[in-house]
Design a protein around this motif. Structure first.
Motif, PDB file in Angstrom:
ATOM      1  N   MET A  64       0.723  -1.125  -0.020  1.00 21.97           N
ATOM      2  CA  MET A  64       0.151   0.116   0.041  1.00 21.97           C
ATOM      3  C   MET A  64       0.812   1.226   0.023  1.00 21.97           C
ATOM      4  O   MET A  64       0.436   2.169  -0.675  1.00 21.97           O
ATOM      5  N   VAL A  65       1.990   1.061   0.751  1.00 20.89           N
ATOM      6  CA  VAL A  65       2.867   2.391   0.937  1.00 20.89           C
ATOM      7  C   VAL A  65       3.290   2.842  -0.846  1.00 20.89           C
ATOM      8  O   VAL A  65       3.452   3.846  -1.183  1.00 20.89           O
ATOM      9  N   HIS A  66       3.661   1.601  -1.470  1.00 21.40           N
ATOM     10  CA  HIS A  66       4.305   1.806  -2.581  1.00 21.40           C
ATOM     11  C   HIS A  66       3.357   2.356  -3.458  1.00 21.40           C
ATOM     12  O   HIS A  66       3.670   3.075  -4.477  1.00 21.40           O
ATOM     13  N   VAL A  67       2.012   1.934  -3.604  1.00 14.22           N
ATOM     14  CA  VAL A  67       0.800   2.459  -4.338  1.00 14.22           C
ATOM     15  C   VAL A  67       0.714   3.746  -4.391  1.00 14.22           C
ATOM     16  O   VAL A  67       0.234   4.596  -4.927  1.00 14.22           O
ATOM     17  N   LEU A  68       0.453   4.194  -2.825  1.00 16.33           N
ATOM     18  CA  LEU A  68       0.000   5.511  -2.468  1.00 16.33           C
ATOM     19  C   LEU A  68       0.992   6.483  -2.313  1.00 16.33           C
ATOM     20  O   LEU A  68       0.730   7.905  -2.182  1.00 16.33           O
ATOM     21  N   LEU A  69       2.388   6.207  -2.490  1.00 22.72           N
ATOM     22  CA  LEU A  69       3.340   7.120  -2.080  1.00 22.72           C
ATOM     23  C   LEU A  69       3.285   8.502  -3.068  1.00 22.72           C
ATOM     24  O   LEU A  69       3.694   9.524  -2.697  1.00 22.72           O
ATOM     25  N   PRO A  70       3.177   8.465  -4.249  1.00 19.89           N
ATOM     26  CA  PRO A  70       2.900   9.450  -5.214  1.00 19.89           C
ATOM     27  C   PRO A  70       2.062  10.432  -4.969  1.00 19.89           C
ATOM     28  O   PRO A  70       2.226  11.619  -4.972  1.00 19.89           O
ATOM     29  N   TYR A  71       0.858   9.908  -4.263  1.00 20.49           N
ATOM     30  CA  TYR A  71      -0.087  10.862  -3.746  1.00 20.49           C
ATOM     31  C   TYR A  71       0.354  11.659  -2.673  1.00 20.49           C
ATOM     32  O   TYR A  71      -0.357  12.759  -2.091  1.00 20.49           O
ATOM     33  N   MET A  72       1.389  11.473  -1.769  1.00 18.10           N
ATOM     34  CA  MET A  72       2.060  12.018  -0.847  1.00 18.10           C
ATOM     35  C   MET A  72       3.088  12.927  -1.434  1.00 18.10           C
ATOM     36  O   MET A  72       3.227  14.149  -1.068  1.00 18.10           O
ATOM     37  N   VAL A  73       3.924  12.756  -2.462  1.00 20.29           N
ATOM     38  CA  VAL A  73       5.173  13.135  -2.960  1.00 20.29           C
ATOM     39  C   VAL A  73       4.567  14.643  -3.805  1.00 20.29           C
ATOM     40  O   VAL A  73       5.185  15.744  -3.424  1.00 20.29           O
ATOM     41  N   LEU A  74       3.640  14.438  -4.165  1.00 18.03           N
ATOM     42  CA  LEU A  74       3.203  15.353  -5.250  1.00 18.03           C
ATOM     43  C   LEU A  74       2.606  16.731  -4.531  1.00 18.03           C
ATOM     44  O   LEU A  74       3.100  17.872  -4.938  1.00 18.03           O
ATOM     45  N   PRO A  75       1.624  16.666  -3.491  1.00 13.95           N
ATOM     46  CA  PRO A  75       1.454  17.767  -2.801  1.00 13.95           C
ATOM     47  C   PRO A  75       2.466  18.643  -2.024  1.00 13.95           C
ATOM     48  O   PRO A  75       2.437  19.590  -2.108  1.00 13.95           O
ATOM     49  N   ILE A  76       3.491  17.653  -1.592  1.00 12.53           N
ATOM     50  CA  ILE A  76       4.580  18.118  -0.927  1.00 12.53           C
ATOM     51  C   ILE A  76       5.522  18.829  -1.807  1.00 12.53           C
ATOM     52  O   ILE A  76       6.023  19.977  -1.506  1.00 12.53           O
ATOM     53  N   TYR A  77       5.760  18.471  -3.064  1.00 17.45           N
ATOM     54  CA  TYR A  77       6.531  18.853  -4.113  1.00 17.45           C
ATOM     55  C   TYR A  77       5.834  20.360  -4.465  1.00 17.45           C
ATOM     56  O   TYR A  77       6.530  21.344  -4.223  1.00 17.45           O
ATOM     57  N   GLY A  78       4.558  20.435  -4.576  1.00 15.83           N
ATOM     58  CA  GLY A  78       4.125  21.553  -4.928  1.00 15.83           C
ATOM     59  C   GLY A  78       4.027  22.590  -3.673  1.00 15.83           C
ATOM     60  O   GLY A  78       4.333  23.886  -4.105  1.00 15.83           O
ATOM     61  N   ASN A 127       0.634  22.829   4.629  1.00 15.32           N
ATOM     62  CA  ASN A 127      -0.492  22.249   3.650  1.00 15.32           C
ATOM     63  C   ASN A 127      -0.291  21.202   2.749  1.00 15.32           C
ATOM     64  O   ASN A 127      -1.321  20.519   2.681  1.00 15.32           O
ATOM     65  N   GLY A 128       0.704  21.343   2.181  1.00 17.72           N
ATOM     66  CA  GLY A 128       1.207  20.160   1.422  1.00 17.72           C
ATOM     67  C   GLY A 128       1.193  18.984   2.230  1.00 17.72           C
ATOM     68  O   GLY A 128       0.631  17.855   1.659  1.00 17.72           O
ATOM     69  N   ILE A 129       1.897  18.874   3.377  1.00 19.93           N
ATOM     70  CA  ILE A 129       1.711  17.728   4.337  1.00 19.93           C
ATOM     71  C   ILE A 129       0.258  17.352   4.678  1.00 19.93           C
ATOM     72  O   ILE A 129       0.067  16.045   4.670  1.00 19.93           O
ATOM     73  N   PHE A 130      -0.301  18.223   4.917  1.00 19.87           N
ATOM     74  CA  PHE A 130      -1.969  18.089   5.444  1.00 19.87           C
ATOM     75  C   PHE A 130      -2.651  17.378   4.308  1.00 19.87           C
ATOM     76  O   PHE A 130      -3.397  16.382   4.469  1.00 19.87           O
ATOM     77  N   ALA A 131      -2.368  17.926   3.196  1.00 22.74           N
ATOM     78  CA  ALA A 131      -3.298  17.645   1.816  1.00 22.74           C
ATOM     79  C   ALA A 131      -3.006  16.111   1.578  1.00 22.74           C
ATOM     80  O   ALA A 131      -3.795  15.191   1.089  1.00 22.74           O
ATOM     81  N   GLY A 132      -1.421  15.915   1.378  1.00 26.69           N
ATOM     82  CA  GLY A 132      -1.095  14.626   1.322  1.00 26.69           C
ATOM     83  C   GLY A 132      -1.568  13.564   2.161  1.00 26.69           C
ATOM     84  O   GLY A 132      -1.775  12.397   1.860  1.00 26.69           O
ATOM     85  N   SER A 133      -1.524  13.845   3.328  1.00 26.95           N
ATOM     86  CA  SER A 133      -1.886  13.058   4.450  1.00 26.95           C
ATOM     87  C   SER A 133      -3.244  12.499   4.348  1.00 26.95           C
ATOM     88  O   SER A 133      -3.544  11.362   4.533  1.00 26.95           O
ATOM     89  N   VAL A 134      -3.978  13.545   4.321  1.00 33.16           N
ATOM     90  CA  VAL A 134      -5.595  13.251   4.151  1.00 33.16           C
ATOM     91  C   VAL A 134      -5.665  12.380   2.852  1.00 33.16           C
ATOM     92  O   VAL A 134      -6.591  11.396   2.911  1.00 33.16           O
ATOM     93  N   LEU A 135      -5.200  12.866   1.684  1.00 31.69           N
ATOM     94  CA  LEU A 135      -5.419  11.924   0.646  1.00 31.69           C
ATOM     95  C   LEU A 135      -5.036  10.403   0.761  1.00 31.69           C
ATOM     96  O   LEU A 135      -6.033   9.652   0.215  1.00 31.69           O
ATOM     97  N   VAL A 136      -3.699  10.203   1.386  1.00 29.28           N
ATOM     98  CA  VAL A 136      -3.318   8.828   1.450  1.00 29.28           C
ATOM     99  C   VAL A 136      -4.223   8.138   2.398  1.00 29.28           C
ATOM    100  O   VAL A 136      -4.586   7.199   2.157  1.00 29.28           O
ATOM    101  N   PHE A 137      -4.658   8.897   3.378  1.00 27.92           N
ATOM    102  CA  PHE A 137      -5.523   8.217   4.441  1.00 27.92           C
ATOM    103  C   PHE A 137      -6.748   7.918   3.937  1.00 27.92           C
ATOM    104  O   PHE A 137      -7.285   6.861   4.199  1.00 27.92           O
ATOM    105  N   VAL A 138      -7.615   8.727   3.300  1.00 30.57           N
ATOM    106  CA  VAL A 138      -8.775   8.585   2.805  1.00 30.57           C
ATOM    107  C   VAL A 138      -8.759   7.505   1.626  1.00 30.57           C
ATOM    108  O   VAL A 138      -9.568   6.484   1.568  1.00 30.57           O
TER     109      VAL A 138
END
Length: 268
Positions: free
Chosen positions: A144-158, A192-203
């Motif tokens: 699951m971490v492998h599949v969902l990692l991009p959804y955390m990286v992209l908000p933090i990158y932005g 905000n990027g951390i928060f957005a990525g965390s919510v996205l991955v968690f949901v």
């Protein structure tokens, strides 16, 4: 309806037919007989409460690991040279272009008793027997971490990219160390990027099915796997609908709570 809203009409119709109507029908199944008995079973029996607990526990751990791995990667991609950033994007986005099913089967090959990882460990003399990495909690987390990692990286990158480079440069010019610049400038401005990525991955983790079903081997029960079993094996559609409704309400509640505590974006 104003003329400006007409272009959105096809999308609204699509949403109504393929999302709202199935959800309403699902709620109708869950209230079979005009009672809340199926909801009482889902929320009142310890077995099913344990499944909900497992689901939230796995979702939280996946979010934490994605954050620990994704923040350094997103930060590096946003602050490195364009060439290395492009290479980083290739490795981050490439998994998104590959089927989740294919990636999950690849992990089954890698994590099996005779898989690549166990063979390397035994050949290196680190272990004498295969380590159980498949059909357990560990395997589900890795997949699951492998599949969902991009959804955390992209908000933090932005979030890192939106920081004016002059701010950390000014701090460095005033004698601030790299660690102090990170903790006092980068981290607060990327919350905000951390928060957005965390919510996205968690949901997304709450409703995950393919990866826990295959890598868990039926031993790691998440709510989506339980719903599938109720539909396919037990043919208990009303109970499956009640479980789905509870998961849907929990997801909306988490999203609403996240919106309540999220910080508004500040303009420069």
């Amino acid at each position: 309806m104003t003329t400006r809203a007409w272009p959105a009409l096809p999308a609204l119709i699509l949403l109504l037919v393929f999302f709202l109507f199935p959800v309403v029908r699902m709620l109708g199944f869950s209230l079979e007989g005009g009672t809340f008995d199926w909801y009482a079973k889902a929320l009142g029996e310890g077995l099913y409460l344990r499944v909900f607990w497992n689901t939230f526990e796995i979702a939280l751990l996946v979010t934490v690991f994605c954050l620990l791995l994704g923040y350094p990667l997103g930060f590096l991609m946003a602050t490195t040279t364009p060439g290395w950033a492009t290479l980083g994007f290739i490795f981050v986005l490439l998994p998104l272009w590959t089927s989740v099913l294919v990636r999950t089967y690849a992990w089954m090959v890698l994590l099996g008793r005779n898989g690549v990882f166990n063979r390397l460990l035994m050949e290196a003399g680190l272990t004498t027997d295969p380590i159980p990495l498949l059909h357990n909690f560990t395997g589900v987390l890795i997949g699951m971490v492998h599949v969902l990692l991009p959804y955390m990286v992209l908000p933090i990158y932005g979030a890192v990219r939106r920081i004016d480079p002059a701010i950390p440069a000014a701090a460095a010019g005033l004698g601030a160390s790299g660690g102090r610049i990170f903790w006092r400038i980068y981290l607060p401005l990327t919350l905000n990027g951390i928060f957005a990525g965390s919510v996205l991955v968690f949901v997304l983790s709450l409703g995950f099915f393919i990866t826990p079903a295959l890598l868990g081997g039926g031993r790691v029960m998440m709510i989506a796997v339980l719903i599938e079993q109720q539909v396919r094996e037990a043919l208990n559609w009303p109970f499956a609908a009640a479980l789905s409704a509870v998961l849907l309400v929990a997801t909306f509640a988490i999203y609403a709570l996240a919106q309540r505590f999220s910080q508004p974006e500040t303009t420069r």
